[in-house]
Design a protein around this motif. Sequence first.
Motif, PDB file in Angstrom:
ATOM      1  N   ASP A 140       0.809  -1.225   0.000  1.00  0.00           N
ATOM      2  CA  ASP A 140       0.000   0.000   0.000  1.00  0.00           C
ATOM      3  C   ASP A 140       0.839   1.271   0.000  1.00  0.00           C
ATOM      4  O   ASP A 140       0.333   2.359  -0.269  1.00  0.00           O
ATOM      5  CB  ASP A 140      -0.924   0.017   1.226  1.00  0.00           C
ATOM      6  N   SER A 156       3.346   1.773   9.361  1.00  0.00           N
ATOM      7  CA  SER A 156       3.051   3.098   9.924  1.00  0.00           C
ATOM      8  C   SER A 156       4.330   3.898  10.145  1.00  0.00           C
ATOM      9  O   SER A 156       4.330   5.126  10.036  1.00  0.00           O
ATOM     10  CB  SER A 156       2.264   2.967  11.236  1.00  0.00           C
ATOM     11  N   THR A 212       5.212   5.217   6.716  1.00  0.00           N
ATOM     12  CA  THR A 212       4.234   6.266   6.382  1.00  0.00           C
ATOM     13  C   THR A 212       4.565   7.551   7.134  1.00  0.00           C
ATOM     14  O   THR A 212       4.528   8.649   6.569  1.00  0.00           O
ATOM     15  CB  THR A 212       2.797   5.805   6.741  1.00  0.00           C
ATOM     16  N   VAL A 272       1.919  11.114   0.401  1.00  0.00           N
ATOM     17  CA  VAL A 272       1.162  10.134   1.197  1.00  0.00           C
ATOM     18  C   VAL A 272      -0.333  10.293   0.929  1.00  0.00           C
ATOM     19  O   VAL A 272      -1.052   9.303   0.721  1.00  0.00           O
ATOM     20  CB  VAL A 272       1.484  10.298   2.704  1.00  0.00           C
ATOM     21  N   TRP A 273      -0.800  11.543   0.887  1.00  0.00           N
ATOM     22  CA  TRP A 273      -2.237  11.765   0.627  1.00  0.00           C
ATOM     23  C   TRP A 273      -2.612  11.203  -0.747  1.00  0.00           C
ATOM     24  O   TRP A 273      -3.587  10.498  -0.885  1.00  0.00           O
ATOM     25  CB  TRP A 273      -2.578  13.264   0.671  1.00  0.00           C
ATOM     26  N   GLU A 308      -2.392   7.344  -0.758  1.00  0.00           N
ATOM     27  CA  GLU A 308      -3.548   6.734  -0.073  1.00  0.00           C
ATOM     28  C   GLU A 308      -4.806   6.863  -0.924  1.00  0.00           C
ATOM     29  O   GLU A 308      -5.636   5.944  -0.984  1.00  0.00           O
ATOM     30  CB  GLU A 308      -3.752   7.413   1.294  1.00  0.00           C
ATOM     31  N   THR A 355      -6.936   3.590  -1.984  1.00  0.00           N
ATOM     32  CA  THR A 355      -8.312   3.433  -1.480  1.00  0.00           C
ATOM     33  C   THR A 355      -9.355   3.773  -2.541  1.00  0.00           C
ATOM     34  O   THR A 355     -10.556   3.579  -2.316  1.00  0.00           O
ATOM     35  CB  THR A 355      -8.540   4.347  -0.249  1.00  0.00           C
ATOM     36  N   THR A 392     -10.154  12.558  -2.449  1.00  0.00           N
ATOM     37  CA  THR A 392      -8.816  12.886  -1.943  1.00  0.00           C
ATOM     38  C   THR A 392      -7.887  13.231  -3.099  1.00  0.00           C
ATOM     39  O   THR A 392      -7.189  14.252  -3.077  1.00  0.00           O
ATOM     40  CB  THR A 392      -8.220  11.681  -1.163  1.00  0.00           C
TER      41      THR A 392
END
Lengths: 238, 532
Positions: free
Chosen positions: B66, B223, B226, B237-238, B241, B245, B250
């Motif tokens: 991810d 984590s 991240t 990162v935004w 993600e 997802t 976003t």
Amino acid sequence: MLKIDHLTKHYKGSNKGVTDICLEIEAGDIYAFIGHNGAGKTTTLKCVAGIHDFDSGEILIDGTGIRENPLLCKSRFAYIPDNPDLYEYLTGIQYLNFIADVFKVPAHRREELIGRYGNDFEITSSLGDLISTYSHGMKQKLAIISALVHEPKLLILDEPFVGLDPKASVILKNIMKETCDNGGAIFFSTHVLDVAEKLCNKVAIIKDGSLIASGNMDEILKQGQSLESIFMEVVKDA
Amino acid sequence: MLKQIKILTGLELCNIYNLNVLRFSKDRKRKKKELSIMILWLFLIAMVVFYAGNLSYGLLKLGLADLIPAYLITAASLLIFFFGIFKAGSVIFQKGGYDILCSLPITRTAIVASRFLRLYVENLVMAFFIVTPGLFVYAWSLKPGVSFYILGVLSILALPLIPITASILAGAVITGISSRMKHKSLAAAVLSVLFVLLVLYASSRLSVMEETITPEMLKELSSVVTGLLKKIYPPAVWLGEGIITGSFATCLACIGVFVAVFAAAAAIVSVFFHSIIQNLYATSARHNYELKSMKANSVISSLCRREFKRYFSSSIYVTNTIIGPVMGCVLSGALLFTGTGLITRSLPIPLDVCALMPFVISGIFCTMTTTATSISMEGKNWWILKSLPLAPGSILNAKILMNLLLILPFYLISEPLLIPALKPGSFSDCIFLILIPAVIILFSCVYGIAVNLHFPVFNWENEVTIVKQSISAVLGGMGGLFLSVLCIILVLLVPDEYSTLCRLFLCIVILGITALLHKKVSAPDAWQRYEL
């Protein structure tokens, strides 16, 4: 002094260039090289100056081949291109000193010559400025002084009058005559046919890379015709 | 306005990567050369794709799939930013053709926008080849939905915007400040180097772990990474993600912000554009020179002085080539304070740091040599050297000498710092610490000239194309770096008892190759041989 013997130079991948050029410039000659744009004048001059390599033929400076001994040949002439792209990051005096160092001109002699030609061309006060601040004419004047600072026997000039003001043009013409009177020779290209007619004792006309006429100015200018009309006539017939 | 931007951008991009020359040149030899350069670029791209793909596969195996998009977006953004700092100012504020554009009925905003877009397209190519392999690895193993592909493509298109904007603004500030100074190029180079050092220092502070990694943290590796990426570059990162997802909201919000920031930067730069360009290229002539007594110099000294003047007249040339020696000194100084303990502890296997460090320092010193582009940098002035009674050897030796003299002060600062920092265990280690960097630096300078003789480019408009984008800069400038890596591998492969012998052998071989290379490049027929 300069002998161009069956010079042939073609640019790779194109049919442009010069073919079988034969010319001889002797001491005391002011030799004009005329032709339309793209005829091959600059190519010939660059081959003579050792900037371009060539396919066949020979270029001899005082009997020495430019291919066999380029350094000796280059130490005997000065070349000025049609567009004086000089080192813009140097000042005028730094550039002249650089050229004088390369030709090993003694300090007192360079002082004398730079002083003389600087004053003649009215550029002395600007010699401390960066060349990037110079106008086209000033760069041309600086290129001329750099060519004269090592007192060459042969001057190879590509369109030397372009960008010069009328006074500088007169001074250059006088310097050219003086050089020839002192046993030197000038080989230069020009589009200004009036200047060529009045200044030169010999002329060569080039068209599409081949020489179509050459010889003494008096012989070329037959029956009182101007160089301009002869040029138009010869170029049309060829 | 949009039409003007379209026309100008087309003009900016028509010869990107020399495609226009390749398309229209009738010179078969030149076409062949351009094609071989393109093949080399393709090889480098293949290496990047391979590396990015393997990295992604590694993350996948670690159970961090991810994080692949965020990781690669961060890497691409950092690369775009660091490469951009050095060239953004030169591209945006380039003078070539500006006078003609000013005389045409074109707005300044259109000129600025077209230059921004040129940088965007250039960097988009880099972003594409870094991020796409990762997305491919993710898609191949996890079979995500359609939204992954749509958002992935949109993210790649948007990701260069923020790092380019940051590098352009940094470049604009540096150019703006230096344009008011007398020695503009030198000031710009010093400011650029200082800025890079500042960014490196800040990023090193950010990326340092607050605590040592514990087994509990390993369980929470995802984590931890991240968190680290968030510290370095949160938008990555935004965006990452969002892609994973499938959150359109976003991703689109991020992309919207990116586009807005990019457009705002273009608008700000266009306000100051004309005044910066005018100041930057303003030249003052005093016309008050009086002839003084002159001094004659030797030919080599005169040539070398000219080389230095040429060098310091170009900020991008200075910035790109001085960063290696500066970083070498910074590393030597840092080692003096931290010692080798930190390096030894961070290595997965015990290694003789003292035996390897001279190669590491050499590699950093030779990150980019001046000789690799010094022939190309002559540009339209090349006729001067060619028409003068100078042997190729004299001209090339002056270029090599200039590079050596440039690195010398940094070498002299670095060595006295390295010796107490590394505390060599034997006399031979001490000698190698001094000798190896000297030998590799010498090789790099000669190798740079040799590569530039093979790949010279005289017909250029902007120095950036030579210093940053020419094949000579890539292959020639990094010769010392590649050699250092090769030497490190060789020293690692040889048993410890033969380490001294191996290093001595390497020094002799490198010196021998350097001498042969020098003899070949400085031959009297060099210009004919390399068709210069």
